[in-house]
Write an enzyme that holds these catalytic residues in place. Structure first.
Site, PDB file in Angstrom:
ATOM      1  N   GLU A  54       7.769   1.035   4.740  1.00  0.00           N
ATOM      2  CA  GLU A  54       7.513   0.099   5.809  1.00  0.00           C
ATOM      3  C   GLU A  54       7.586  -1.236   4.860  1.00  0.00           C
ATOM      4  O   GLU A  54       7.345  -1.707   3.668  1.00  0.00           O
ATOM      5  CB  GLU A  54       5.868   0.354   5.989  1.00  0.00           C
ATOM      6  CG  GLU A  54       5.242  -0.881   7.046  1.00  0.00           C
ATOM      7  CD  GLU A  54       3.730  -0.557   7.282  1.00  0.00           C
ATOM      8  OE1 GLU A  54       3.151   0.091   6.515  1.00  0.00           O
ATOM      9  OE2 GLU A  54       3.314  -1.202   8.265  1.00  0.00           O
ATOM     10  N   HIS A 103       0.755  -1.215  -0.020  1.00  0.00           N
ATOM     11  CA  HIS A 103       0.113  -0.030  -0.164  1.00  0.00           C
ATOM     12  C   HIS A 103       0.855   1.427   0.077  1.00  0.00           C
ATOM     13  O   HIS A 103       2.057   1.129   0.384  1.00  0.00           O
ATOM     14  CB  HIS A 103      -0.976   0.128   1.336  1.00  0.00           C
ATOM     15  CG  HIS A 103      -0.394   0.093   2.301  1.00  0.00           C
ATOM     16  ND1 HIS A 103       0.071  -0.960   3.204  1.00  0.00           N
ATOM     17  CD2 HIS A 103      -0.093   1.194   3.207  1.00  0.00           C
ATOM     18  CE1 HIS A 103       0.504  -0.660   4.280  1.00  0.00           C
ATOM     19  NE2 HIS A 103       0.563   0.637   4.338  1.00  0.00           N
ATOM     20  N   HIS A 133       3.933   7.234   3.541  1.00  0.00           N
ATOM     21  CA  HIS A 133       4.904   6.118   3.124  1.00  0.00           C
ATOM     22  C   HIS A 133       4.551   5.152   2.304  1.00  0.00           C
ATOM     23  O   HIS A 133       3.495   5.205   1.810  1.00  0.00           O
ATOM     24  CB  HIS A 133       5.167   5.468   4.844  1.00  0.00           C
ATOM     25  CG  HIS A 133       3.994   4.468   5.255  1.00  0.00           C
ATOM     26  ND1 HIS A 133       3.147   5.186   6.203  1.00  0.00           N
ATOM     27  CD2 HIS A 133       3.593   3.391   5.018  1.00  0.00           C
ATOM     28  CE1 HIS A 133       2.112   4.074   6.565  1.00  0.00           C
ATOM     29  NE2 HIS A 133       2.366   3.105   5.794  1.00  0.00           N
TER      30      HIS A 133
END
Lengths: 138, 138
Positions: free
Chosen positions: A134, A11, A83
């Protein structure tokens, strides 16, 4: 060690000042499926997912001023990209590779359970071309 | 009108101050395939692609001070996420839907040929939750 640690783009997270308005805007403008909002008090955020064919856009709103994303929103009052999350096959091997290559891992070096119920860690943005990345155990 | 205009996440673009250093950093830290740098004078950028399983990270460096990304880099000297690009099945229908929903399209409303040789347009970030979104004809 797995030479290729980068799996799928899971994502892209966007911090927004008004989650319901942002969800409605993405729905109206893209026609994409938008999930119902969820509060995640352990992460200090309220979240909605916009579903693309091969990944998700995660819209995030701080739950309160102590949220980890509150400072970002103060710096970017209109919202903005926060992010990118990639899946990795082996989070511990990826972490070790990163540390060996000189990258800093945020917080303790132990993965935490992320918003999707899976172990995650974050790479320091200064060690990844200014971008908060991430990594999530696939 | 196609109700679902949002197709695949095609790429996420990151502006960097030093393309060769950034490409080496992504390669060393993720093990991903990284393309050879290409200069695109008509876009004012030099670009490298980092290949993930389901999409790409586009690393961009301005070719000179007149580059469209020069101001972004001046505001973000360490680099940072610049835009997200989605594939759409019908770029003109998507554009019309966006305009109908109140979103502004950057520049003229006519698509231009983007870095991948396909027609693209950009949505004004203030009309898309603070995020610059590129749409590319699939």
């Amino acid at each position: 060690m797995n030479e290729m640690m980068l799996g799928r783009i899971n994502h892209i997270a966007i911090v927004v000042p008004d989650l319901d308005g942002a969800a409605a805007q993405w729905q109206a403008r893209t026609g994409a499926e938008v999930s119902a909002p969820q509060s995640l008090p352990e992460h200090g955020v309220r979240v909605v997912f916009v579903v693309a064919e091969n990944g998700k856009i995660e819209l995030l709103e701080p739950l309160d001023d102590s949220s980890p994303i509150a400072a970002f929103l103060a710096r970017n009052p209109d919202g903005g990209m926060h992010h990118i999350c990639f899946d990795v096959d082996d989070l511990y091997a990826s972490r070790d590779r990163l540390i060996d290559s000189g990258a800093r891992i945020l917080g303790s070096h132990e993965p935490k359970i992320g918003a999707h119920g899976k172990p995650v860690l974050f790479i320091h943005p200064k060690d990844m071309t200014g971008t908060l990345v991430e990594l999530q155990q696939a």
